[in-house]
Structure formats: C-alpha cells, structure tokens
Design a protein around this motif. Sequence first.
Motif, PDB file in Angstrom:
ATOM      1  N   ALA A  20       0.830  -1.208   0.000  1.00  9.41           N
ATOM      2  CA  ALA A  20       0.000   0.000   0.000  1.00  9.41           C
ATOM      3  C   ALA A  20       0.862   1.256   0.000  1.00  9.41           C
ATOM      4  O   ALA A  20       0.570   2.236  -0.699  1.00  9.41           O
ATOM      5  N   VAL A  21       1.946   1.250   0.782  1.00 12.43           N
ATOM      6  CA  VAL A  21       2.844   2.404   0.803  1.00 12.43           C
ATOM      7  C   VAL A  21       3.553   2.554  -0.544  1.00 12.43           C
ATOM      8  O   VAL A  21       3.740   3.673  -1.039  1.00 12.43           O
ATOM      9  N   LEU A  22       3.937   1.440  -1.156  1.00  3.21           N
ATOM     10  CA  LEU A  22       4.555   1.500  -2.486  1.00  3.21           C
ATOM     11  C   LEU A  22       3.602   2.129  -3.506  1.00  3.21           C
ATOM     12  O   LEU A  22       4.002   3.003  -4.285  1.00  3.21           O
ATOM     13  N   VAL A  23       2.353   1.700  -3.503  1.00  2.00           N
ATOM     14  CA  VAL A  23       1.375   2.247  -4.442  1.00  2.00           C
ATOM     15  C   VAL A  23       1.132   3.727  -4.159  1.00  2.00           C
ATOM     16  O   VAL A  23       1.032   4.550  -5.083  1.00  2.00           O
ATOM     17  N   MET A  73       8.940   6.246   5.134  1.00  8.58           N
ATOM     18  CA  MET A  73       8.265   6.809   3.966  1.00  8.58           C
ATOM     19  C   MET A  73       7.070   7.674   4.379  1.00  8.58           C
ATOM     20  O   MET A  73       6.866   8.771   3.837  1.00  8.58           O
ATOM     21  N   LEU A  74       6.288   7.198   5.329  1.00 10.59           N
ATOM     22  CA  LEU A  74       5.129   7.970   5.777  1.00 10.59           C
ATOM     23  C   LEU A  74       5.556   9.247   6.486  1.00 10.59           C
ATOM     24  O   LEU A  74       4.924  10.302   6.336  1.00 10.59           O
ATOM     25  N   TRP A  75       6.615   9.170   7.261  1.00  7.57           N
ATOM     26  CA  TRP A  75       7.091  10.357   7.974  1.00  7.57           C
ATOM     27  C   TRP A  75       7.695  11.375   7.014  1.00  7.57           C
ATOM     28  O   TRP A  75       7.473  12.578   7.122  1.00  7.57           O
ATOM     29  N   ARG A  76       8.473  10.882   6.068  1.00 15.08           N
ATOM     30  CA  ARG A  76       9.187  11.778   5.156  1.00 15.08           C
ATOM     31  C   ARG A  76       8.255  12.419   4.136  1.00 15.08           C
ATOM     32  O   ARG A  76       8.409  13.597   3.801  1.00 15.08           O
ATOM     33  N   HIS A  77       7.289  11.658   3.649  1.00 14.67           N
ATOM     34  CA  HIS A  77       6.469  12.145   2.546  1.00 14.67           C
ATOM     35  C   HIS A  77       5.004  12.380   2.908  1.00 14.67           C
ATOM     36  O   HIS A  77       4.253  12.877   2.081  1.00 14.67           O
ATOM     37  N   GLY A  78       4.611  12.013   4.114  1.00 13.21           N
ATOM     38  CA  GLY A  78       3.249  12.291   4.547  1.00 13.21           C
ATOM     39  C   GLY A  78       3.100  13.751   4.954  1.00 13.21           C
ATOM     40  O   GLY A  78       4.044  14.378   5.435  1.00 13.21           O
ATOM     41  N   THR A 125       0.151  14.880   6.778  1.00  8.12           N
ATOM     42  CA  THR A 125      -0.899  15.039   7.772  1.00  8.12           C
ATOM     43  C   THR A 125      -0.419  14.471   9.106  1.00  8.12           C
ATOM     44  O   THR A 125       0.428  13.561   9.147  1.00  8.12           O
ATOM     45  N   PRO A 126      -0.970  14.959  10.215  1.00  7.47           N
ATOM     46  CA  PRO A 126      -0.598  14.404  11.526  1.00  7.47           C
ATOM     47  C   PRO A 126      -0.916  12.916  11.650  1.00  7.47           C
ATOM     48  O   PRO A 126      -0.193  12.183  12.325  1.00  7.47           O
ATOM     49  N   LEU A 127      -1.986  12.462  10.994  1.00  4.97           N
ATOM     50  CA  LEU A 127      -2.344  11.045  11.057  1.00  4.97           C
ATOM     51  C   LEU A 127      -1.253  10.177  10.447  1.00  4.97           C
ATOM     52  O   LEU A 127      -0.857   9.149  11.026  1.00  4.97           O
ATOM     53  N   LEU A 128      -0.747  10.567   9.276  1.00  7.74           N
ATOM     54  CA  LEU A 128       0.316   9.787   8.643  1.00  7.74           C
ATOM     55  C   LEU A 128       1.582   9.808   9.481  1.00  7.74           C
ATOM     56  O   LEU A 128       2.290   8.799   9.575  1.00  7.74           O
ATOM     57  N   ARG A 129       1.868  10.940  10.104  1.00 11.41           N
ATOM     58  CA  ARG A 129       3.051  11.008  10.971  1.00 11.41           C
ATOM     59  C   ARG A 129       2.885  10.081  12.186  1.00 11.41           C
ATOM     60  O   ARG A 129       3.836   9.426  12.611  1.00 11.41           O
ATOM     61  N   ALA A 130       1.678  10.044  12.728  1.00  4.41           N
ATOM     62  CA  ALA A 130       1.426   9.157  13.866  1.00  4.41           C
ATOM     63  C   ALA A 130       1.569   7.690  13.455  1.00  4.41           C
ATOM     64  O   ALA A 130       2.171   6.878  14.182  1.00  4.41           O
ATOM     65  N   LEU A 131       1.026   7.341  12.306  1.00  4.04           N
ATOM     66  CA  LEU A 131       1.156   5.969  11.808  1.00  4.04           C
ATOM     67  C   LEU A 131       2.616   5.628  11.529  1.00  4.04           C
ATOM     68  O   LEU A 131       3.035   4.477  11.715  1.00  4.04           O
ATOM     69  N   ALA A 132       3.390   6.611  11.086  1.00  6.70           N
ATOM     70  CA  ALA A 132       4.807   6.386  10.786  1.00  6.70           C
ATOM     71  C   ALA A 132       5.568   5.939  12.020  1.00  6.70           C
ATOM     72  O   ALA A 132       6.505   5.123  11.929  1.00  6.70           O
ATOM     73  N   VAL A 133       5.177   6.443  13.174  1.00  7.24           N
ATOM     74  CA  VAL A 133       5.836   6.060  14.424  1.00  7.24           C
ATOM     75  C   VAL A 133       5.224   4.783  14.994  1.00  7.24           C
ATOM     76  O   VAL A 133       5.928   3.886  15.463  1.00  7.24           O
ATOM     77  N   ALA A 134       3.888   4.694  14.946  1.00  6.06           N
ATOM     78  CA  ALA A 134       3.188   3.589  15.612  1.00  6.06           C
ATOM     79  C   ALA A 134       3.419   2.252  14.927  1.00  6.06           C
ATOM     80  O   ALA A 134       3.575   1.222  15.610  1.00  6.06           O
ATOM     81  N   TYR A 135       3.444   2.247  13.596  1.00  2.00           N
ATOM     82  CA  TYR A 135       3.497   0.961  12.889  1.00  2.00           C
ATOM     83  C   TYR A 135       4.792   0.182  13.156  1.00  2.00           C
ATOM     84  O   TYR A 135       4.736  -1.018  13.484  1.00  2.00           O
ATOM     85  N   PRO A 136       5.979   0.786  13.061  1.00  2.00           N
ATOM     86  CA  PRO A 136       7.194   0.006  13.385  1.00  2.00           C
ATOM     87  C   PRO A 136       7.232  -0.445  14.840  1.00  2.00           C
ATOM     88  O   PRO A 136       7.694  -1.557  15.131  1.00  2.00           O
ATOM     89  N   LEU A 137       6.767   0.411  15.754  1.00  2.68           N
ATOM     90  CA  LEU A 137       6.772   0.029  17.168  1.00  2.68           C
ATOM     91  C   LEU A 137       5.810  -1.129  17.419  1.00  2.68           C
ATOM     92  O   LEU A 137       6.143  -2.085  18.129  1.00  2.68           O
ATOM     93  N   LEU A 138       4.619  -1.049  16.833  1.00  2.00           N
ATOM     94  CA  LEU A 138       3.645  -2.136  16.988  1.00  2.00           C
ATOM     95  C   LEU A 138       4.204  -3.438  16.427  1.00  2.00           C
ATOM     96  O   LEU A 138       4.074  -4.504  17.060  1.00  2.00           O
ATOM     97  N   THR A 139       4.820  -3.374  15.270  1.00  4.62           N
ATOM     98  CA  THR A 139       5.368  -4.580  14.652  1.00  4.62           C
ATOM     99  C   THR A 139       6.446  -5.205  15.524  1.00  4.62           C
ATOM    100  O   THR A 139       6.508  -6.436  15.683  1.00  4.62           O
TER     101      THR A 139
END
Length: 292
Positions: free
Chosen positions: A90-93, A185-190, A192-206
């Motif tokens: 999804a991030v690639l697309v 990728m989400l942090w660098r190119h996003g 919105t605050p939501l994308l920035r939050a996901l950029a941090v949360a997703y690697p930590l959750l994984t």
Amino acid sequence: MPQTAPRHRPRWWTELLLIAVVYAAYSGGRLLARGDVSTAVGHGLAILRAEKALLLNAEHPLNRLFTDVPALGIPADFVYASLHYLVTPAVLVWLFRRRPVHYRAARTWLMVSTLLGLVGFTLMPTCPPRLLDAGHGFVDTMAQYSSYGWWGTEASAPRGLGGMTNQYAAMPSLHVGWALWCGVMLWRHGRTPLLRALAVAYPLLTTVVVMGTANHYFLDAVAGAAVMGAGALLTGPATRLADLVRGRFGFAVTASASTVVGGGCETSAGERIPGQRTPSAGADDSTPAAAR
C-alpha cells in the motif's frame, strides 16, 4: 520541437513485474536457505543468552502477556500474519501515485534491503523463540490461537502450506525492517498528523508483535533495522548501477528508433512531411522532383 517534461513515474506494469520477480527470488531463496536445524537452534540459544546478559530479554514477558490475554494475543497474530503483506504494498502504491519523484529511490531501498536480509537468512539460520524447547518458556501463540485464523501451527503460512516456508529464517526480522521502511516513507512524505502518527506507531507495533508472538528475538528486530540502514546506504550505488546498465544496453535501441522515426530531418512551420521545402526563387524548375 517543444521539450517534454522528464518522466518521473515509471510504467506501472514494469514496476509490478520487477517487484514480482524480486519477491519471487526472495521467497525462493529464503526457502532454499534452510540450514541445519541444530545449527539454527544453536544460533537462537546464543541470541537468547546474549539478550539475557544485556538485560534485553523482552520476549518472555510479552509472550506471557499475549498467551494469557487472548484479547491481545489473537489480534497480534492477525497483525503478524497479514499487515506486512498489506501495508508495504500500500505504501509503495501510494508513493507511485502521489510521490512519483521519490518512488524509484524508495523502491530500490526496499529491494536492496530485502536481498540483504536474504543474505542474513543464508549465513545465519536462526530458530525463533517459539520453536525452542518448551523448557525455555516460550509459547507459540499462532499455534495456540490457530483456530481463529487461516494459519496452522507453522508460523503464518496457511494450513497445509507450512512446508513452503523457512521457519528458521528469524535473523534478521524483515517484518520489522519493512515496517521501519514504511514508517520512514510515511514520515518523510506524509503531510498530515495522522500519517506522521502511523509512521511512528506501525514500526513500534510490529516490533512488539514479533516478540510477543515468539516469532523473533529483540536482536532480530535490531538486525532488521540494521539491514534497512545498510540498504539505505547502498541505494545510491544500486541506482547508479541500474542507470549504467540501462544506458549501455538501452541506448542503441533508443538511437535506432529515433533514426527510423525522424531520420534527422526537421519539419518547418507549415510542412506536413520533413524535407519537402519550397524551392528558392532561383531554383531551376526543369530539375526533376527526385533530384531536388
């Protein structure tokens, strides 16, 4: 002739083919990289001892939590079994469609890092915590909660397909590596605050999920991040090498095509076919047309 803007977005079908070929090579290589089980177990125990010596053994408390609390363990198993197959593409697309200028470097980084991970699987086959002897205190949560999902007792593979996976490819954790790539990728190119939050949360959750489900050690996650760092350093050289190969083997075709189409002739205003110019006033009209 007007100049056209440079093409920043590659053709989607060539990208899809390239990604499919690299992933197939990765999956096949991962399967062929199966090492001796005793060696893999030895590597896993060595990692566990090193973590205990460094007080980094977070796998045990997380695994006990996921084992004792199904409300945490079952969603964690679904996250482990599915999100890396969904979020990474999804991030690639998203990059391909919304950030085409940055897409090629991002894709190259992901591919180079994935191939480096394959080297790690080959050189250091590692038994994950869930496959260690039960005396070491780990529970395979995916086996425990297998009735809730499509997987069986052999990692996240669908039931009956466990033989098509390499269960001793724990070092490095590309679950964590790919999640880190998505986060960057989400942090660098996003925007919105939501994308920035996901950029941090997703690697930590994984990272928490791969340890809590007993699929990886903490040092596997660290190695996954290190592989992504090495891939980032090699992205520039890999891109230049690809350009060099393309230039060497693709230039002749391009030049040949331009010769056939244009023939080196230019069309002036009002002309439909290159080379048919109006004769000058002093030209001899008796000259045959073919000789003009």
